[in-house]
Design a protein around this motif. Sequence first.
Motif, mmCIF file in Angstrom:
data_model
loop_
_atom_site.group_PDB
_atom_site.id
_atom_site.type_symbol
_atom_site.label_atom_id
_atom_site.label_comp_id
_atom_site.label_asym_id
_atom_site.label_seq_id
_atom_site.Cartn_x
_atom_site.Cartn_y
_atom_site.Cartn_z
ATOM 1 N N LEU A 182 33.877 41.419 45.219
ATOM 2 C CA LEU A 182 33.732 42.678 44.510
ATOM 3 C C LEU A 182 32.531 42.468 43.597
ATOM 4 O O LEU A 182 32.531 41.545 42.770
ATOM 5 C CB LEU A 182 34.976 43.009 43.696
ATOM 6 C CG LEU A 182 34.882 44.237 42.790
ATOM 7 C CD1 LEU A 182 34.651 45.510 43.604
ATOM 8 C CD2 LEU A 182 36.135 44.376 41.944
ATOM 9 N N TRP B 129 42.714 42.319 48.430
ATOM 10 C CA TRP B 129 42.241 43.193 47.368
ATOM 11 C C TRP B 129 41.590 42.333 46.303
ATOM 12 O O TRP B 129 42.064 41.235 45.994
ATOM 13 C CB TRP B 129 43.400 43.978 46.756
ATOM 14 C CG TRP B 129 43.801 45.148 47.589
ATOM 15 C CD1 TRP B 129 43.358 46.440 47.440
ATOM 16 C CD2 TRP B 129 44.700 45.166 48.688
ATOM 17 N NE1 TRP B 129 43.941 47.247 48.394
ATOM 18 C CE2 TRP B 129 44.776 46.490 49.173
ATOM 19 C CE3 TRP B 129 45.455 44.193 49.331
ATOM 20 C CZ2 TRP B 129 45.561 46.865 50.244
ATOM 21 C CZ3 TRP B 129 46.241 44.555 50.415
ATOM 22 C CH2 TRP B 129 46.296 45.873 50.856
ATOM 23 N N TYR C 68 29.615 49.565 41.561
ATOM 24 C CA TYR C 68 30.293 48.442 42.213
ATOM 25 C C TYR C 68 30.301 48.643 43.720
ATOM 26 O O TYR C 68 30.238 49.768 44.215
ATOM 27 C CB TYR C 68 31.743 48.339 41.721
ATOM 28 C CG TYR C 68 31.863 48.114 40.236
ATOM 29 C CD1 TYR C 68 31.972 46.831 39.730
ATOM 30 C CD2 TYR C 68 31.844 49.180 39.346
ATOM 31 C CE1 TYR C 68 32.073 46.612 38.354
ATOM 32 C CE2 TYR C 68 31.942 48.964 37.976
ATOM 33 C CZ TYR C 68 32.053 47.687 37.492
ATOM 34 O OH TYR C 68 32.148 47.473 36.144
ATOM 35 N N PRO D 131 35.053 50.614 46.696
ATOM 36 C CA PRO D 131 35.957 50.409 45.555
ATOM 37 C C PRO D 131 36.440 51.734 44.965
ATOM 38 O O PRO D 131 35.868 52.794 45.231
ATOM 39 C CB PRO D 131 35.079 49.656 44.542
ATOM 40 C CG PRO D 131 33.992 49.050 45.343
ATOM 41 C CD PRO D 131 33.744 50.006 46.463
ATOM 42 N N THR E 16 31.944 46.390 47.538
ATOM 43 C CA THR E 16 32.591 45.210 48.105
ATOM 44 C C THR E 16 31.749 44.683 49.250
ATOM 45 O O THR E 16 30.979 45.423 49.876
ATOM 46 C CB THR E 16 34.013 45.513 48.617
ATOM 47 O OG1 THR E 16 33.940 46.571 49.564
ATOM 48 C CG2 THR E 16 34.940 45.893 47.490
ATOM 49 N N SER F 141 39.856 42.705 42.266
ATOM 50 C CA SER F 141 39.790 43.630 41.137
ATOM 51 C C SER F 141 39.197 42.962 39.911
ATOM 52 O O SER F 141 39.173 41.741 39.795
ATOM 53 C CB SER F 141 41.179 44.184 40.819
ATOM 54 O OG SER F 141 42.025 43.166 40.362
ATOM 55 N N VAL G 61 38.538 48.106 38.396
ATOM 56 C CA VAL G 61 37.896 48.513 39.641
ATOM 57 C C VAL G 61 38.540 47.682 40.738
ATOM 58 O O VAL G 61 38.693 46.468 40.600
ATOM 59 C CB VAL G 61 36.377 48.240 39.611
ATOM 60 C CG1 VAL G 61 35.746 48.562 40.943
ATOM 61 C CG2 VAL G 61 35.715 49.018 38.506
ATOM 62 N N VAL G 62 38.932 48.326 41.838
ATOM 63 C CA VAL G 62 39.614 47.642 42.931
ATOM 64 C C VAL G 62 38.844 47.848 44.232
ATOM 65 O O VAL G 62 38.415 48.961 44.533
ATOM 66 C CB VAL G 62 41.061 48.163 43.100
ATOM 67 C CG1 VAL G 62 41.753 47.470 44.261
ATOM 68 C CG2 VAL G 62 41.853 47.981 41.818
ATOM 69 N N GLY G 63 38.676 46.789 44.971
ATOM 70 C CA GLY G 63 38.045 46.868 46.289
ATOM 71 C C GLY G 63 38.884 46.124 47.304
ATOM 72 O O GLY G 63 39.692 45.262 46.942
ATOM 73 N N LYS G 64 38.708 46.461 48.582
ATOM 74 C CA LYS G 64 39.474 45.803 49.641
ATOM 75 C C LYS G 64 38.528 45.388 50.755
ATOM 76 O O LYS G 64 37.640 46.138 51.136
ATOM 77 C CB LYS G 64 40.539 46.755 50.181
ATOM 78 C CG LYS G 64 41.386 46.140 51.302
ATOM 79 C CD LYS G 64 42.434 47.109 51.803
ATOM 80 C CE LYS G 64 41.788 48.142 52.677
ATOM 81 N NZ LYS G 64 42.695 49.075 53.315
#
Length: 106
Positions: free
Chosen positions: A52, A76, A87, A24, A89, A78, A32-35
């Motif tokens: 996430l 994605w 955090y 992330p 993913t 978030s 907070v962004v994860g893929k």
Amino acid sequence: MLPMVAQAANISDGANCRIYADTPYYGNQGAVVGKVSRGGTGCAPGEVTGKLIHAKWGPDYVVSSFQQRMTTGRRWLSGGGSSGDVYFTKIYGVKGESVASNSFTY
């Protein structure tokens, strides 16, 4: 104690199909962004779950998740972040295999 997570790469989700979970990062407006993704020439359609996760003492807290039928692609996830929190993913493939990203401290 933080959860044990491995760098996500090269986990088989069938013949010539792989699942990935990216570490992330900071997103827009404090999110907070994860893929998570699935790809390869041999991917057959199937149910995939991505999450996430906020790593906490005790049970981890799922900030954002999805479950859908997917052949290949990326999604994605978030959610709001808090300073000092950790955090990561995680993606679960069609046969239950999973992989988690490295952790990210907000």
